[in-house]
Design an enzyme around this catalytic site. Structure first.
Site, PDB file in Angstrom:
ATOM      1  N   TYR A 113      -8.556 -47.629  21.180  1.00 10.21           N
ATOM      2  CA  TYR A 113      -7.735 -46.586  20.458  1.00 10.21           C
ATOM      3  C   TYR A 113      -8.688 -45.558  19.603  1.00 10.21           C
ATOM      4  O   TYR A 113      -8.646 -44.514  19.592  1.00 10.21           O
ATOM      5  CB  TYR A 113      -6.739 -47.338  19.793  1.00 10.21           C
TER       6      TYR A 113
HETATM    7  N1  LIG Z   1       2.864 -44.586  14.702  1.00  8.42           N
HETATM    8  C1  LIG Z   1       1.574 -44.574  14.131  1.00  8.42           C
HETATM    9  O1  LIG Z   1       1.301 -45.622  13.246  1.00  8.42           O
HETATM   10  C2  LIG Z   1       0.456 -43.727  14.489  1.00  8.42           C
HETATM   11  C3  LIG Z   1      -0.436 -43.483  13.270  1.00  8.42           C
HETATM   12  C4  LIG Z   1      -1.600 -42.487  13.543  1.00  8.42           C
HETATM   13  C5  LIG Z   1      -1.637 -41.795  14.782  1.00  8.42           C
HETATM   14  N2  LIG Z   1      -0.604 -41.765  15.624  1.00  8.42           N
HETATM   15  C6  LIG Z   1      -0.556 -41.133  16.677  1.00  8.42           C
HETATM   16  O2  LIG Z   1       0.644 -40.237  16.728  1.00  8.42           O
HETATM   17  C7  LIG Z   1       1.134 -40.000  18.198  1.00  8.42           C
HETATM   18  C8  LIG Z   1       2.545 -40.322  18.259  1.00  8.42           C
HETATM   19  O3  LIG Z   1       2.808 -41.690  18.128  1.00  8.42           O
HETATM   20  P1  LIG Z   1       4.093 -42.618  17.562  1.00  8.42           P
HETATM   21  O4  LIG Z   1       4.000 -43.461  16.616  1.00  8.42           O
HETATM   22  O5  LIG Z   1       5.208 -41.386  17.620  1.00  8.42           O
HETATM   23  O6  LIG Z   1       4.362 -43.058  19.150  1.00  8.42           O
HETATM   24  P2  LIG Z   1       5.708 -43.599  20.016  1.00  8.42           P
HETATM   25  O7  LIG Z   1       5.273 -44.616  20.886  1.00  8.42           O
HETATM   26  O8  LIG Z   1       6.831 -43.548  19.011  1.00  8.42           O
HETATM   27  O9  LIG Z   1       6.078 -42.027  21.072  1.00  8.42           O
HETATM   28  C9  LIG Z   1       5.043 -41.701  22.041  1.00  8.42           C
HETATM   29  C10 LIG Z   1       5.689 -40.882  23.084  1.00  8.42           C
HETATM   30  O10 LIG Z   1       4.678 -40.522  23.860  1.00  8.42           O
HETATM   31  C11 LIG Z   1       5.085 -40.713  25.268  1.00  8.42           C
HETATM   32  N3  LIG Z   1       4.026 -40.896  26.113  1.00  8.42           N
HETATM   33  C12 LIG Z   1       3.044 -41.929  26.194  1.00  8.42           C
HETATM   34  N4  LIG Z   1       2.130 -41.876  27.113  1.00  8.42           N
HETATM   35  C13 LIG Z   1       2.558 -40.804  28.011  1.00  8.42           C
HETATM   36  C14 LIG Z   1       2.092 -40.274  29.170  1.00  8.42           C
HETATM   37  N5  LIG Z   1       1.232 -40.721  29.748  1.00  8.42           N
HETATM   38  N6  LIG Z   1       2.903 -38.990  29.724  1.00  8.42           N
HETATM   39  C15 LIG Z   1       3.743 -38.651  28.920  1.00  8.42           C
HETATM   40  N7  LIG Z   1       4.333 -39.080  27.796  1.00  8.42           N
HETATM   41  C16 LIG Z   1       3.700 -40.241  27.456  1.00  8.42           C
HETATM   42  C17 LIG Z   1       6.058 -41.964  25.192  1.00  8.42           C
HETATM   43  O11 LIG Z   1       7.087 -41.824  26.319  1.00  8.42           O
HETATM   44  C18 LIG Z   1       6.787 -41.673  23.820  1.00  8.42           C
HETATM   45  O12 LIG Z   1       7.846 -40.725  24.028  1.00  8.42           O
HETATM   46  C19 LIG Z   1       0.166 -40.886  18.831  1.00  8.42           C
HETATM   47  O13 LIG Z   1      -0.954 -40.139  19.712  1.00  8.42           O
HETATM   48  C20 LIG Z   1      -0.304 -41.961  18.111  1.00  8.42           C
HETATM   49  O14 LIG Z   1      -1.532 -42.505  18.580  1.00  8.42           O
HETATM   50  C21 LIG Z   1       0.360 -42.887  15.374  1.00  8.42           C
END
Ligand SMILES: NC(=O)c1ccc[n+]([C@@H]2O[C@H](COP(=O)([O-])OP(=O)(O)OC[C@H]3O[C@@H](n4cnc5c(N)ncnc54)[C@H](O)[C@@H]3O)[C@@H](O)[C@H]2O)c1
Length: 248
Positions: free
Chosen positions: A155
């Protein structure tokens, strides 16, 4: 909430069916834009679009599939006539484990979703944005990409790669009207927590000086500003939203 002016703008938000992506879609709509969700979860897209109203739409897209991304980009530009804003938000954690314990398959999958997919969306959309002479691309990286979290090398590496992509593309597009930036959030309590061990979640919270998780709406507010015309002299840049964790 400050009023950010995105009136008449068209935004594509990947992974916009839930979590940070959905909060971003909501903020885009509240700012006057229309929003297109690209996500692999059709049910979640349908629920979101039904609730959000006519300025939201969605399409099932597997973002690691080059052909599917190209087709979705053609459709978005064909139907809306333009796409002003691209938010590369979809991502996965790939679970937690020591580097030598992680399988090559999950390492590759994490890089595919978090880094190759944003490359594919940029590759498909940038030439069409260049024809219009305007664009705002915002990549959702992570504090893990700057600091390297233990038990998340796949990651962290994928997010560090996304920061590198942001910096390169920002320079390549300087002068084109298209600005490319990324945000590096600390942890936000979303469905992505289901992909992490409790130990890892506790570790991430312990590293945040403000002592709490960031809210998706707080990240969406930063994204909305980066998506606006007010963001005019920043490109290839990394915007911290880590509650004081980042030291550079
Ligand atoms: N939540 C955290 O703690 C956090 C912190 C830093 C960064 N991020 C980043 O923010 C972004 C969103 O995170 P989140 O917490 O909302 O995640 P989440 O799991 O709640 O939502 C992610 C969405 O992406 C979609 N997705 C995943 N892989 C896919 C693919 N191959 N094709 C199409 N759709 C796909 C999923 O269906 C889901 O709806 C991510 O890139 C994550 O790495 C999250």
């Amino acid at each position: 909430m400050n009023r950010i002016d995105l009136e008449g703008r068209v935004a594509v938000v990947t992974g916009g069916a839930r979590g940070i992506g959905l909060a971003t879609v909501e903020r885009m709509l509240a700012s006057g834009a229309s929003a297109i969700i690209w996500d692999m979860d059709g049910t979640a897209i349908d629920e979101a679009v039904a609730r959000l109203g006519p300025k939201a739409s969605g399409r099932v897209v597997e973002l690691t599939d080059e052909r599917a991304v190209n087709e979705a980009a053609r459709q978005a530009f064909g139907e809306a006539g333009k796409v002003d804003i691209l938010v590369n938000n979809a991502g996965i954690t790939g679970g937690n484990g020591k580097t030598w314990e992680l399988s090559p398959e999950i390492w590759r999958k994490t890089v595919e979703v978090n880094l190759i997919a944003p490359f594919l969306t940029c590759r498909a959309m940038v030439p069409m944005m260049m024809e219009k002479g305007y664009g705002r691309i915002i990549n959702i990286a992570s504090i893990a990409g700057k600091e390297g979290n233990p038990n998340a090398s796949h990651y962290s590496a994928s997010k560090a790669g996304l920061i590198g992509l942001t910096k390169s593309l920002g320079k390549e597009l300087a002068g084109s009207g298209i600005l490319v930036n990324c945000v590096t959030p600390a942890a936000a309590r979303t469905a992505i927590f289901d992909q992490m061990s409790q130990e890892h979640i506790d570790y991430m919270l312990s590293k945040i000086p403000l002592g709490r998780f960031v809210e998706p709406a707080e990240i969406a507010a930063m994204i909305a500003w980066l998506a606006s015309e007010d963001c005019s002299f920043s490109t290839g840049a990394v915007f911290d939203i880590s509650g004081g964790r980042a030291v550079y």
